[in-house]
Motif scaffolding. Sequence first.
Motif, mmCIF file in Angstrom:
data_model
loop_
_atom_site.group_PDB
_atom_site.id
_atom_site.type_symbol
_atom_site.label_atom_id
_atom_site.label_comp_id
_atom_site.label_asym_id
_atom_site.label_seq_id
_atom_site.Cartn_x
_atom_site.Cartn_y
_atom_site.Cartn_z
ATOM 1 N N SER A 75 0.814 -1.218 0.000
ATOM 2 C CA SER A 75 0.000 0.000 0.000
ATOM 3 C C SER A 75 0.845 1.265 0.000
ATOM 4 O O SER A 75 0.354 2.344 -0.361
ATOM 5 C CB SER A 75 -0.945 0.002 1.209
ATOM 6 N N VAL A 76 2.118 1.171 0.389
ATOM 7 C CA VAL A 76 2.985 2.358 0.411
ATOM 8 C C VAL A 76 4.168 2.227 -0.553
ATOM 9 O O VAL A 76 5.089 3.051 -0.517
ATOM 10 C CB VAL A 76 3.500 2.656 1.843
ATOM 11 N N HIS A 77 4.160 1.227 -1.419
ATOM 12 C CA HIS A 77 5.259 1.070 -2.376
ATOM 13 C C HIS A 77 5.446 2.309 -3.240
ATOM 14 O O HIS A 77 6.564 2.778 -3.462
ATOM 15 C CB HIS A 77 4.994 -0.134 -3.289
ATOM 16 N N TYR A 78 4.338 2.826 -3.762
ATOM 17 C CA TYR A 78 4.405 3.939 -4.709
ATOM 18 C C TYR A 78 5.193 5.127 -4.148
ATOM 19 O O TYR A 78 6.089 5.660 -4.815
ATOM 20 C CB TYR A 78 2.986 4.370 -5.088
ATOM 21 N N SER A 79 4.876 5.528 -2.924
ATOM 22 C CA SER A 79 5.516 6.722 -2.374
ATOM 23 C C SER A 79 7.005 6.498 -2.159
ATOM 24 O O SER A 79 7.819 7.399 -2.448
ATOM 25 C CB SER A 79 4.843 7.139 -1.061
ATOM 26 N N LYS A 95 6.605 -7.413 -4.783
ATOM 27 C CA LYS A 95 5.286 -7.449 -5.406
ATOM 28 C C LYS A 95 4.226 -7.160 -4.334
ATOM 29 O O LYS A 95 4.466 -7.384 -3.141
ATOM 30 C CB LYS A 95 5.056 -8.818 -6.080
ATOM 31 N N ALA A 96 3.055 -6.667 -4.724
ATOM 32 C CA ALA A 96 2.789 -6.079 -6.014
ATOM 33 C C ALA A 96 3.499 -4.737 -6.074
ATOM 34 O O ALA A 96 3.445 -3.967 -5.122
ATOM 35 C CB ALA A 96 1.296 -5.885 -6.221
ATOM 36 N N ILE A 97 4.150 -4.449 -7.198
ATOM 37 C CA ILE A 97 5.025 -3.295 -7.263
ATOM 38 C C ILE A 97 4.284 -1.994 -6.969
ATOM 39 O O ILE A 97 4.838 -1.088 -6.345
ATOM 40 C CB ILE A 97 5.742 -3.247 -8.630
ATOM 41 N N THR A 98 3.032 -1.884 -7.382
ATOM 42 C CA THR A 98 2.198 -0.722 -7.065
ATOM 43 C C THR A 98 0.776 -1.196 -6.806
ATOM 44 O O THR A 98 0.465 -2.384 -6.919
ATOM 45 C CB THR A 98 2.181 0.303 -8.220
ATOM 46 N N ASN A 100 -1.823 0.027 -8.616
ATOM 47 C CA ASN A 100 -2.566 0.039 -9.868
ATOM 48 C C ASN A 100 -1.664 0.487 -11.012
ATOM 49 O O ASN A 100 -0.525 0.922 -10.795
ATOM 50 C CB ASN A 100 -3.800 0.952 -9.771
ATOM 51 N N GLY A 101 -2.161 0.389 -12.216
ATOM 52 C CA GLY A 101 -1.390 0.720 -13.397
ATOM 53 C C GLY A 101 -1.046 2.194 -13.511
ATOM 54 O O GLY A 101 0.012 2.546 -14.055
ATOM 55 N N GLU A 102 -1.921 3.056 -13.017
ATOM 56 C CA GLU A 102 -1.644 4.489 -13.090
ATOM 57 C C GLU A 102 -0.398 4.839 -12.282
ATOM 58 O O GLU A 102 0.476 5.589 -12.738
ATOM 59 C CB GLU A 102 -2.847 5.281 -12.583
ATOM 60 N N GLN A 103 -0.289 4.276 -11.079
ATOM 61 C CA GLN A 103 0.898 4.502 -10.267
ATOM 62 C C GLN A 103 2.144 3.964 -10.972
ATOM 63 O O GLN A 103 3.191 4.625 -10.996
ATOM 64 C CB GLN A 103 0.747 3.822 -8.904
ATOM 65 N N PRO A 300 8.069 -4.592 -18.569
ATOM 66 C CA PRO A 300 6.856 -4.629 -19.397
ATOM 67 C C PRO A 300 5.877 -5.721 -18.971
ATOM 68 O O PRO A 300 4.657 -5.524 -19.046
ATOM 69 C CB PRO A 300 7.406 -4.888 -20.807
ATOM 70 N N LEU A 301 6.392 -6.864 -18.510
ATOM 71 C CA LEU A 301 5.495 -7.919 -18.025
ATOM 72 C C LEU A 301 4.781 -7.472 -16.748
ATOM 73 O O LEU A 301 3.579 -7.701 -16.586
ATOM 74 C CB LEU A 301 6.273 -9.211 -17.775
ATOM 75 N N SER A 302 5.523 -6.850 -15.834
ATOM 76 C CA SER A 302 4.902 -6.338 -14.607
ATOM 77 C C SER A 302 3.803 -5.339 -14.946
ATOM 78 O O SER A 302 2.744 -5.325 -14.315
ATOM 79 C CB SER A 302 5.955 -5.669 -13.721
ATOM 80 N N ARG A 303 4.049 -4.520 -15.932
ATOM 81 C CA ARG A 303 3.073 -3.508 -16.350
ATOM 82 C C ARG A 303 1.815 -4.180 -16.913
ATOM 83 O O ARG A 303 0.682 -3.765 -16.609
ATOM 84 C CB ARG A 303 3.719 -2.621 -17.402
ATOM 85 N N GLN A 304 1.992 -5.229 -17.704
ATOM 86 C CA GLN A 304 0.837 -5.910 -18.291
ATOM 87 C C GLN A 304 0.068 -6.697 -17.235
ATOM 88 O O GLN A 304 -1.170 -6.756 -17.276
ATOM 89 C CB GLN A 304 1.300 -6.813 -19.433
#
Length: 323
Positions: A75-79, A95-98, A100-103, A300-304
């Motif tokens: 939940s705090v990965h993004y920041s 994982k999960a790296i973020t 959502n995809g927007e982050q 790219p796989l993580s993104r998909q």
Amino acid sequence: MGQVNWGIVGPGGIASDFAQAIKEVNGDIFGVWGRKVEKARDFADRLGVKHVYEETSEMFRDERIDVVYIATPHSVHYSYIMDALHAGKHVLCEKAITMNGEQLQEIIALAESKNLIVAEAMTIYHMPLYEKLRSLIQQGKIGKVNMVNVIFGSCKENDPTNRFFNPDLAGGGMLDIGTYALSFTRFFLSGQPTELHTTVKKHETGVDEQSGIVMKNDENEMAVVSLAMRAKMPKRGIVAGDEGFITVDNFPRADQATITYTSDGSVETIEAGEEGKALQYEVKAMNDLILGEGENWTLPLSRQVMSLMDTARQKWNLTYDFE
């Protein structure tokens, strides 16, 4: 190989295992930060870490740190990732790296603008077995791939306050075990699924407790994924072609698989790598990228995969306030 200085954010259980892997590949660990300084100091004492930082900003400003490994709740990965990138650090994040995809897209854009490497610590992408299996599939070992099937069931304690079921901590199966299942799926499909159908059983807290996902891509390959957080099931992935199928048990860190051939039912065992070195493979892959060796093909796989998770959760009407 040159020395890469690692900093660790979040001195929990997985970080202890990862720190040991860094030591086995690198020789030592440069620094650690934890929300509780006492816990970080204990971590440093146990694992021989050189520096304990009282603030993440102190670690991120330290020019001696090359790469930051983030092992906090997702939940705090993004920041933390964004702060590390802004400070000029490469990042490997659990994982999960973020969320959502927007982050994730924001992170990728920032990393690219600063010529930095960011990657998800997904064991599947680095286990030697998977490289070998994909090579065998490309050689036509099981014919044309038609179906991927993945099941992963974990029976967690039914505590609404723990991270598995707490919506404030982004609980639920998708962002936990689902990342593994969908990463396995996407790894073996020829292209990204363009059709996704799903249903969910929600926990009393509102997060996803069980789910079933059916997908199809433009190559007419299909995948079926079953996830459960209150029902134990084997960690099993199957890749089926018209001439045989591959079975991988305990797939997140697998070093062995079987191929069953359609023609005569015979079974062949395939082995590569070592399960116990799963995190060492991740460390070495990140070191290589930082030192300019190889290509960051896993991002790219993580993104998909994140896009698939977003689609499923949208269909479940499952979002979090901090998304």
